[in-house]
Design an enzyme around this catalytic site. Structure first.
Site, PDB file in Angstrom:
ATOM      1  N   CYS A 217      47.681  71.461  85.275  1.00 55.38           N
ATOM      2  CA  CYS A 217      47.229  70.905  86.551  1.00 55.38           C
ATOM      3  C   CYS A 217      46.919  72.015  87.546  1.00 55.38           C
ATOM      4  O   CYS A 217      46.006  71.896  88.374  1.00 55.38           O
ATOM      5  CB  CYS A 217      48.278  69.954  87.116  1.00 55.38           C
ATOM      6  SG  CYS A 217      49.899  70.713  87.380  1.00 55.38           S
ATOM      7  N   THR A 218      47.677  73.121  87.474  1.00 53.26           N
ATOM      8  CA  THR A 218      47.449  74.236  88.395  1.00 53.26           C
ATOM      9  C   THR A 218      46.154  74.961  88.069  1.00 53.26           C
ATOM     10  O   THR A 218      45.325  75.220  88.954  1.00 53.26           O
ATOM     11  CB  THR A 218      48.625  75.232  88.346  1.00 53.26           C
ATOM     12  OG1 THR A 218      49.814  74.566  88.748  1.00 53.26           O
ATOM     13  CG2 THR A 218      48.372  76.417  89.265  1.00 53.26           C
TER      14      THR A 218
END
Length: 455
Positions: A217-218
């Site tokens: 997600c990062t």
């Protein structure tokens, strides 16, 4: 040479071992209790003792040099890698002309040429290609690897060579000591492993730092570091956009692949206002390169070589049994006794138990084998014996078998013919031998023995 022959050698050759003789031909305050001073010990080092060095990188080059200069002539070194430009800043046995050549062969050629009498032999292959007979010939194995999986495999091989007497006691003549070293930046460690007697690699897996990873997600939504941009291209863009086609795997040693990833990562970094994406960092992320410092390698190799000498001669008590070195702020070292685990998957004779719920699926079993601190496997393949016949439940390493057994992952224990007390045979890249594990059914989480999960 025998002790008498040593007197016939030229004076400069006699002086060569002058200080080593002081250690071997007279007792000292730190001598091992079983040490018996003798001129024959030097003869053993020079002509009989066979040492295997695993790895010809930063540590391996230092180890080979140190051991040869200490008098060990019969040294074998095994490494599957070839020399790259980035190796030359610390792997001092190599030169620019050696780029692309075998590390093991170039290291051996250099040392044999520079050190009179050295008879080092190179093996350019993975350690898994060498059989039990090969490993059994050595008195001591010294390890300078950068792979935890390879360490675990080598540890398992030496454990498989152990023999036991009729009363169940260990036959100590079958023990091949393993001296292991590792470095990362300004930190390092050295340890002495006596298989079957002291803590092994598997006993202390929790001491190894986890591999650095970035949350998907990062890297996909909120990149903050140049590494996030490179990882995004590696994980997401490569499979969709690489110009070499979907069947081409990303190769961190291929300059064209690295250059393509660099270009895409710089575009993403510019979009998010991130600086610092360059060729070296890109290749480092792609290959998971661990930063290396030549002085750290030299220090840890010196510790390992000293332990090899002590184990081979008994002139001094060996390390007991794990030493850490930290030079990030000053110089700090500490030695402690790592203890054996009674349920160690490699060095204990106890039955290996895996506690599972009766309704657990085969996928849950695989997940436990990967996550449980006792096992920590990478890609386990599972078989069992039903009615006297082997039955493969799942194996990912062979595509045709994986496809045929994939449906088993959803099945529960009863559907697979597994019952309380049933044994499964597990193969994994971390061990050279199949591990037999007994299943123990539990009704709920309160019945689980959590002691080995508690830190």
């Amino acid at each position: 040479m025998a002790a008498g022959e040593a007197q016939q050698q030229p004076e400069h050759l006699q002086r060569r071992w002058h200080y080593i003789r002081k250690l071997l031909e007279r007792p000292g305050p730190f001598s091992h209790p079983d040490f018996e001073p003798s001129a024959e010990i030097l003869d053993f080092i020079l002509n009989s003792c066979k040492i295997l060095v695993v790895g010809a990188g930063g540590l391996g080059c230092e180890l080979l040099k140190d051991l040869a200069l200490m008098g060990f002539k019969k040294i074998h070194i095994v490494d599957m890698d070839t020399i790259e430009l980035s190796n030359l800043n610390r792997q001092f046995l190599f030169r620019k002309n050696d780029i692309g050549s075998s590390k093991a062969k170039c290291a051996v050629e250099f040392v044999n040429k520079r050190i009179p009498g050295c008879e080092a032999i190179a093996h350019h292959c993975p350690i898994q290609d060498l059989d039990e007979g090969f490993y059994r010939q050595f008195h001591i194995v010294v390890c300078g690897l950068d792979s935890i999986v390879a360490r675990r495999w080598l540890n398992g091989m030496l454990m498989s060579l152990l023999q036991y007497n009729d009363d169940g006691s260990l036959d100590q003549s079958s023990v091949i000591p393993l001296i292991d070293g590792g470095t990362e930046g300004f930190k390092g460690n050295a340890r002495v492993i006596l298989p079957g007697m002291s803590a092994c690699i598997e006993c202390t897996l929790d001491l190894y730092p986890p591999q650095k990873t970035f949350p998907l997600c990062t890297i996909a939504n909120t990149p903050r570091l140049p590494e996030h941009c490179i990882e995004y291209v590696k994980v997401i863009q490569w499979s969709k956009e690489n110009p070499w086609g979907p069947e081409t795997s990303l190769d961190g040693d291929d300059p064209q692949h690295v250059a393509w990833v660099l270009e895409k990562a710089q575009e993403r970094a510019m979009k998010h206002g991130i600086a610092g994406v360059n060729y070296r960092l890109t290749q480092g992320v792609l290959k998971n390169i661990i930063p290396a410092v030549a002085s750290t390698n030299a220090s840890i190799a010196a510790c390992c070589a000293t332990e090899v000498f002590k184990v081979a001669t008994s002139c001094c008590a060996n390390m007991n049994n794990y030493m850490v070195l930290n030079m990030t702020e000053g110089v700090y070292s500490y030695t402690f006794n790592a203890e054996r685990r009674t349920d160690c998957i490699a060095c204990s004779n106890s039955t290996k138990i895996l506690e599972v719920e009766p309704q657990a699926t085969l996928q849950a079993i695989l997940d436990q084998l990967r996550d449980d601190q006792q096992f920590m496997m990478k890609s386990p393949g599972i078989t069992t014996i039903i009615n006297g016949r082997n039955k493969t439940l799942y194996m990912s390493s062979i595509k045709s078998i994986e496809e045929r057994t994939r449906d088993n992952l959803k099945k529960k224990m009863k559907e697979l013919g597994l019952f309380n007390g049933a044994e499964i045979l597990v193969a994994d890249i971390t061990t050279p031998n199949t591990v037999t594990i007994k299943l123990k059914f539990i009704e709920n989480l309160q019945d689980v023995d959590m002691s080995h999960y508690i830190e």
